[in-house]
Design a protein around this motif. Sequence first.
Motif, PDB file in Angstrom:
ATOM      1  N   GLY A  77       0.652  -1.116  -0.024  1.00 60.34           N
ATOM      2  CA  GLY A  77       0.088  -0.005   0.049  1.00 60.34           C
ATOM      3  C   GLY A  77       0.851   1.240   0.122  1.00 60.34           C
ATOM      4  N   PHE A  78       0.281   2.190  -0.517  1.00 59.15           N
ATOM      5  CA  PHE A  78       0.821   3.487  -0.693  1.00 59.15           C
ATOM      6  C   PHE A  78       0.082   4.582  -0.131  1.00 59.15           C
ATOM      7  N   ILE A  79       0.391   5.454   1.006  1.00 57.97           N
ATOM      8  CA  ILE A  79      -0.471   6.720   1.397  1.00 57.97           C
ATOM      9  C   ILE A  79       0.320   8.067   0.800  1.00 57.97           C
ATOM     10  N   THR A  85       5.595   7.903  -4.909  1.00 60.61           N
ATOM     11  CA  THR A  85       4.808   6.718  -5.294  1.00 60.61           C
ATOM     12  C   THR A  85       4.720   6.196  -6.567  1.00 60.61           C
ATOM     13  N   LYS A  86       4.847   6.987  -7.544  1.00 60.16           N
ATOM     14  CA  LYS A  86       4.840   6.812  -8.985  1.00 60.16           C
ATOM     15  C   LYS A  86       6.092   5.781  -9.316  1.00 60.16           C
ATOM     16  N   VAL A 136       2.525  -4.092   3.850  1.00 65.09           N
ATOM     17  CA  VAL A 136       3.570  -3.045   4.078  1.00 65.09           C
ATOM     18  C   VAL A 136       2.741  -1.810   3.412  1.00 65.09           C
ATOM     19  N   VAL A 137       3.116  -0.850   4.137  1.00 67.35           N
ATOM     20  CA  VAL A 137       2.425   0.590   3.874  1.00 67.35           C
ATOM     21  C   VAL A 137       3.527   1.488   3.472  1.00 67.35           C
ATOM     22  N   PHE A 138       3.730   2.004   2.609  1.00 68.38           N
ATOM     23  CA  PHE A 138       4.746   2.907   2.274  1.00 68.38           C
ATOM     24  C   PHE A 138       4.112   4.390   2.553  1.00 68.38           C
ATOM     25  N   VAL A 162       6.577   2.146   6.345  1.00 67.93           N
ATOM     26  CA  VAL A 162       7.998   2.726   5.773  1.00 67.93           C
ATOM     27  C   VAL A 162       7.606   3.879   5.326  1.00 67.93           C
ATOM     28  N   PRO A 163       7.868   5.122   6.148  1.00 65.43           N
ATOM     29  CA  PRO A 163       7.942   6.332   5.740  1.00 65.43           C
ATOM     30  C   PRO A 163       8.878   7.051   5.148  1.00 65.43           C
ATOM     31  N   PHE A 164       8.978   7.910   4.200  1.00 70.24           N
ATOM     32  CA  PHE A 164      10.103   8.566   3.547  1.00 70.24           C
ATOM     33  C   PHE A 164      10.161   9.972   3.727  1.00 70.24           C
TER      34      PHE A 164
END
Length: 338
Positions: A77-79, A85-86, A136-138, A162-164
């Motif tokens: 998943g991506f928030i 994200t792309k 897993v959520v980025f 997994v925050p960036f």
Amino acid sequence: MVRTAEEDITYGLPSLTITNHLDESEKSLLSLEKRSFELLLHACAQSTYLVGMLNSLNHIGHSGERATAPKRRLDIGFIGGGRLTKHIIATLVHFNICSYSDMTVSTYGPESLGDLSKKGVRVYCHNPTLLEESDVVFVCVPANQLPVLRKELNLQPSTFLVPFASTITRSAVAAKLGHGNILKTDYLFNAEASYYLDEPYQSVPITLQSEEVAERLFPDIPSEEHGYVYSSTDWVRDCVLVFYRHLIKLSPATALDNLNRVLFGSREEVYFEARDLRVFGGMNEIAEREDQLYDLVDVSARVEHLNEKIPSIVGCLKEQFMWFFKPKPELSVFSESA
């Protein structure tokens, strides 16, 4: 693709370069653009390694034999639906780590991701649902949005994020989210570095195919070989904890054996021992349950033996890291139909 003078008569003309009309103060800021691209490379490379390894561990399953193990890829998943994200999605697909249908994006502007939606990525605007559906959520949003997420999300100890947010530290991210089950590197910056990319504007996946680039992106002991951005071996330690935790979930009795086999193969001299997974203080025992490793921020400071061992095994893990960026023909290794 870089064009030569033989292919394009305008190639290299000073009047057509971006720096031609910049004053000295503006030129001094150009390194920030290069640093931004290196941050993007780090994020995409780390995402590829993490998901690739977890899919591989999932594939091993309970028996430790790839041929008979469950063949299920993780739901990713991506928030946030922006540039980062792309690029991560494009990289995961390019290196055959995931298919588009394995991934979901929650964003306030789902209409802007129509192209990804057509390819099979699930796109909507509801972060709580994303947490429920993802392994897993980025978290690909700016640091100033983290307190908003904290209010919106009902984060459980088992929720793996997994925050960036490159502008703040891992501990600061954990404090803003009120959540310690995160994997994040604290980026370090070297203003004196020489830029090692000939063409910083080609696609991220194509750039990562370069063995020289991939090697520089793996967290290592700081050296002059790093570019503007590098990350510490603390990220490697946290990855080991994440991998071990995932194997405990699959089969506690064989978790350590499987971890060593996957990470090191036949190099038994560098195998982890049970004592390397001892968590000092509090429980002060070897981690044998998944929930004992949920709070990565807290635990990582208390696995003293593991912290001591990491520098000696970085070279072995770098080889494995670089493997994920070599061409692979198809997804069959991790696919349900294989």
